[in-house]
Design a protein around this motif. Structure first.
Motif, mmCIF file in Angstrom:
data_model
loop_
_atom_site.group_PDB
_atom_site.id
_atom_site.type_symbol
_atom_site.label_atom_id
_atom_site.label_comp_id
_atom_site.label_asym_id
_atom_site.label_seq_id
_atom_site.Cartn_x
_atom_site.Cartn_y
_atom_site.Cartn_z
ATOM 1 N N TYR A 1 -21.205 -16.643 -45.583
ATOM 2 C CA TYR A 1 -20.223 -15.574 -45.769
ATOM 3 C C TYR A 1 -20.595 -14.692 -46.957
ATOM 4 O O TYR A 1 -20.541 -13.456 -46.875
ATOM 5 C CB TYR A 1 -18.836 -16.182 -45.958
ATOM 6 C CG TYR A 1 -17.746 -15.166 -46.204
ATOM 7 C CD1 TYR A 1 -17.323 -14.315 -45.190
ATOM 8 C CD2 TYR A 1 -17.146 -15.049 -47.456
ATOM 9 C CE1 TYR A 1 -16.330 -13.372 -45.403
ATOM 10 C CE2 TYR A 1 -16.146 -14.115 -47.679
ATOM 11 C CZ TYR A 1 -15.742 -13.286 -46.648
ATOM 12 O OH TYR A 1 -14.768 -12.348 -46.875
ATOM 13 N N ARG A 2 -20.964 -15.317 -48.060
ATOM 14 C CA ARG A 2 -21.359 -14.531 -49.233
ATOM 15 C C ARG A 2 -22.603 -13.694 -48.943
ATOM 16 O O ARG A 2 -22.719 -12.547 -49.399
ATOM 17 C CB ARG A 2 -21.589 -15.458 -50.425
ATOM 18 C CG ARG A 2 -20.296 -16.030 -51.012
ATOM 19 C CD ARG A 2 -20.549 -16.722 -52.329
ATOM 20 N NE ARG A 2 -21.336 -17.945 -52.149
ATOM 21 C CZ ARG A 2 -20.800 -19.139 -51.919
ATOM 22 N NH1 ARG A 2 -19.477 -19.279 -51.820
ATOM 23 N NH2 ARG A 2 -21.565 -20.190 -51.782
ATOM 24 N N LYS A 3 -23.500 -14.258 -48.166
ATOM 25 C CA LYS A 3 -24.703 -13.517 -47.778
ATOM 26 C C LYS A 3 -24.330 -12.311 -46.918
ATOM 27 O O LYS A 3 -24.859 -11.207 -47.101
ATOM 28 C CB LYS A 3 -25.652 -14.441 -47.011
ATOM 29 C CG LYS A 3 -26.932 -13.775 -46.555
ATOM 30 C CD LYS A 3 -27.799 -14.762 -45.779
ATOM 31 C CE LYS A 3 -29.055 -14.090 -45.235
ATOM 32 N NZ LYS A 3 -29.863 -15.041 -44.418
ATOM 33 N N ALA A 4 -23.393 -12.515 -45.980
ATOM 34 C CA ALA A 4 -22.967 -11.420 -45.113
ATOM 35 C C ALA A 4 -22.284 -10.319 -45.919
ATOM 36 O O ALA A 4 -22.509 -9.124 -45.683
ATOM 37 C CB ALA A 4 -22.027 -11.958 -44.029
ATOM 38 N N LEU A 5 -21.445 -10.708 -46.888
ATOM 39 C CA LEU A 5 -20.814 -9.703 -47.740
ATOM 40 C C LEU A 5 -21.858 -8.921 -48.529
ATOM 41 O O LEU A 5 -21.735 -7.700 -48.711
ATOM 42 C CB LEU A 5 -19.835 -10.370 -48.711
ATOM 43 C CG LEU A 5 -18.529 -10.926 -48.126
ATOM 44 C CD1 LEU A 5 -17.684 -11.534 -49.237
ATOM 45 C CD2 LEU A 5 -17.743 -9.857 -47.389
ATOM 46 N N GLY A 6 -22.893 -9.626 -48.981
ATOM 47 C CA GLY A 6 -23.959 -8.967 -49.737
ATOM 48 C C GLY A 6 -24.724 -7.958 -48.905
ATOM 49 O O GLY A 6 -25.335 -7.026 -49.452
ATOM 50 N N GLU A 7 -24.700 -8.143 -47.582
ATOM 51 C CA GLU A 7 -25.388 -7.209 -46.686
ATOM 52 C C GLU A 7 -24.473 -6.062 -46.254
ATOM 53 O O GLU A 7 -24.841 -5.261 -45.398
ATOM 54 C CB GLU A 7 -25.913 -7.956 -45.463
ATOM 55 C CG GLU A 7 -27.033 -8.950 -45.810
ATOM 56 C CD GLU A 7 -27.486 -9.757 -44.603
ATOM 57 O OE1 GLU A 7 -26.858 -9.611 -43.523
ATOM 58 O OE2 GLU A 7 -28.451 -10.530 -44.729
ATOM 59 N N GLY A 8 -23.276 -6.001 -46.846
ATOM 60 C CA GLY A 8 -22.394 -4.872 -46.576
ATOM 61 C C GLY A 8 -21.349 -5.090 -45.508
ATOM 62 O O GLY A 8 -20.643 -4.145 -45.131
ATOM 63 N N MET A 9 -21.212 -6.311 -44.985
ATOM 64 C CA MET A 9 -20.204 -6.556 -43.953
ATOM 65 C C MET A 9 -18.822 -6.677 -44.582
ATOM 66 O O MET A 9 -18.670 -7.169 -45.691
ATOM 67 C CB MET A 9 -20.531 -7.841 -43.184
ATOM 68 C CG MET A 9 -21.795 -7.746 -42.369
ATOM 69 S SD MET A 9 -21.982 -9.224 -41.359
ATOM 70 C CE MET A 9 -23.744 -9.146 -41.047
ATOM 71 N N ARG A 10 -17.806 -6.246 -43.843
ATOM 72 C CA ARG A 10 -16.432 -6.318 -44.318
ATOM 73 C C ARG A 10 -15.780 -7.621 -43.861
ATOM 74 O O ARG A 10 -16.120 -8.172 -42.800
ATOM 75 C CB ARG A 10 -15.603 -5.139 -43.806
ATOM 76 C CG ARG A 10 -16.121 -3.779 -44.211
ATOM 77 C CD ARG A 10 -15.026 -2.721 -44.075
ATOM 78 N NE ARG A 10 -14.245 -2.865 -42.864
ATOM 79 C CZ ARG A 10 -14.493 -2.225 -41.714
ATOM 80 N NH1 ARG A 10 -15.533 -1.412 -41.626
ATOM 81 N NH2 ARG A 10 -13.723 -2.399 -40.649
#
Length: 341
Positions: free
Chosen positions: A234-243
């Protein structure tokens, strides 16, 4: 009846049958419909030097003028050879025009009709299936064997080998539309030009949707009860700009798919059969986590989890600033519920 059986499709499309000059191609895979039409039209026009030998007609045009199709089919080719007609069905009814064509004596032209997903008993499909002068070919999404043949044919033509795991990875990312699948393989072949062989990393780099893969990692770990792994993804996905709300939307869709599979299991099916019958097909790298999730939940508990995810999704959309935290909390609660199962 001349509805072509799946095992006879290749043989049927490999030759022009003068006794059945009308070919209806239909089905949900529009890419496969168009590819088969293109190949068959080219075969029908082989040897012809007439630049006007191929006539393309929009289905909506002949719906208002049913006699036009018969007129075109009965016209003698200007420079000799076979008259070839391509019809792409639209939203209007072309059955009267097709039925007049099928009743036409001495039909020498080849007519290829492209249509959408016609259910059994649909008038256009029924007319062609019941006529001794037509073949009706259904075009469904490629099976694993079809995808394997497509990949092998295209890589062999390009003169490049593909690793076994790369082939499996590629197959899991294709399907649903033949033209789209062919386009993805062509893109991959361009990407690896000059390389000795195609690897799984090549496939992930150019064919795999990185954002989709990242979402799968978040969702699958949460539904399988793996809080730490889900949090990391999840943290990785947020770092890639996902909401956060987008991620929760993916969780909701995955939980709905899991719920359908659980219903099948609780009706007497097996976990393995439920996974094999999932559409779209489950990526082989996801299967261990999906199986774990299926064994962790019941259909009733998934219904409650879906309601909780929907509430969190709504809250995250209403409050964008707190969206990431709300989504993270929902994921932790989902993983905890899976572990309790």
């Amino acid at each position: 009846m001349v509805a072509v059986r799946p095992g006879d499709v290749e043989a049927t499309l490999s030759r022009i049958d003068p006794l059945r000059p009308v070919l209806l191609l239909f089905g949900p895979d529009t890419g496969l419909v168009r590819e088969r039409a293109r190949i068959f039209l080219a075969k029908a026009g082989e040897g012809s030097t007439d630049p006007f030998g191929l006539v393309r007609i929009d289905g909506d045009d002949i719906a208002g003028d049913p006699g036009r199709l018969v007129d075109e089919a009965g016209t003698v080719a200007l420079f000799g050879g076979r008259r070839v007609i391509s019809v792409r069905a639209g939203s209007k009814n072309i059955v009267p025009a097709v039925e007049s064509l099928l009743a036409m004596p001495g039909l020498d032209a080849v007519v290829v009709i492209e249509a959408g997903d016609l259910k059994k008993g649909a008038p256009l499909r029924a007319s062609c299936e019941s006529s001794p002068r037509a073949n009706a070919v259904a075009c469904y999404a490629d099976s694993e064997r079809d995808l394997a043949r497509l990949i092998d044919t295209m890589t062999a033509s390009a003169g490049i080998a593909i690793d076994r795991d790369a082939r499996e990875e590629l197959m899991s990312l294709l399907g649903g539309d033949r033209l789209a699948s062919r386009g993805e393989v062509e893109k991959l072949l361009l990407y690896v030009a000059g390389e000795p062989r195609i690897t799984a990393q090549h496939v992930r780099d150019i064919v795999g949707d990185a954002s989709a893969l990242a979402l799968d990692e978040v969702v699958d770990n949460a539904l399988a009860g793996l809080s730490a792994e889900s949090a990391t993804a999840y943290r990785k996905a947020l770092g890639e700009g996902m909401r956060g709300d987008v991620i929760l939307g993916s969780v909701a869709r995955a939980a709905q798919g899991l719920h359908l599979m659980r219903l099948g299991i609780e009706a007497g099916g097996s976990v393995e059969r439920a996974m094999e019958g999932a559409r779209p097909a489950i990526h082989f790298r996801r299967k261990p986590l999906v199986e774990k999730a299926l064994r962790s939940w019941t259909a009733a508990r998934l219904e409650k989890a879906l309601l909780a995810v929907d509430d969190a999704l709504l809250a995250a959309r209403r409050n964008a600033l707190l969206g990431p935290e709300l989504a993270e909390r929902a994921l932790f609660q989902l993983a905890a519920a899976a572990r309790r199962g």
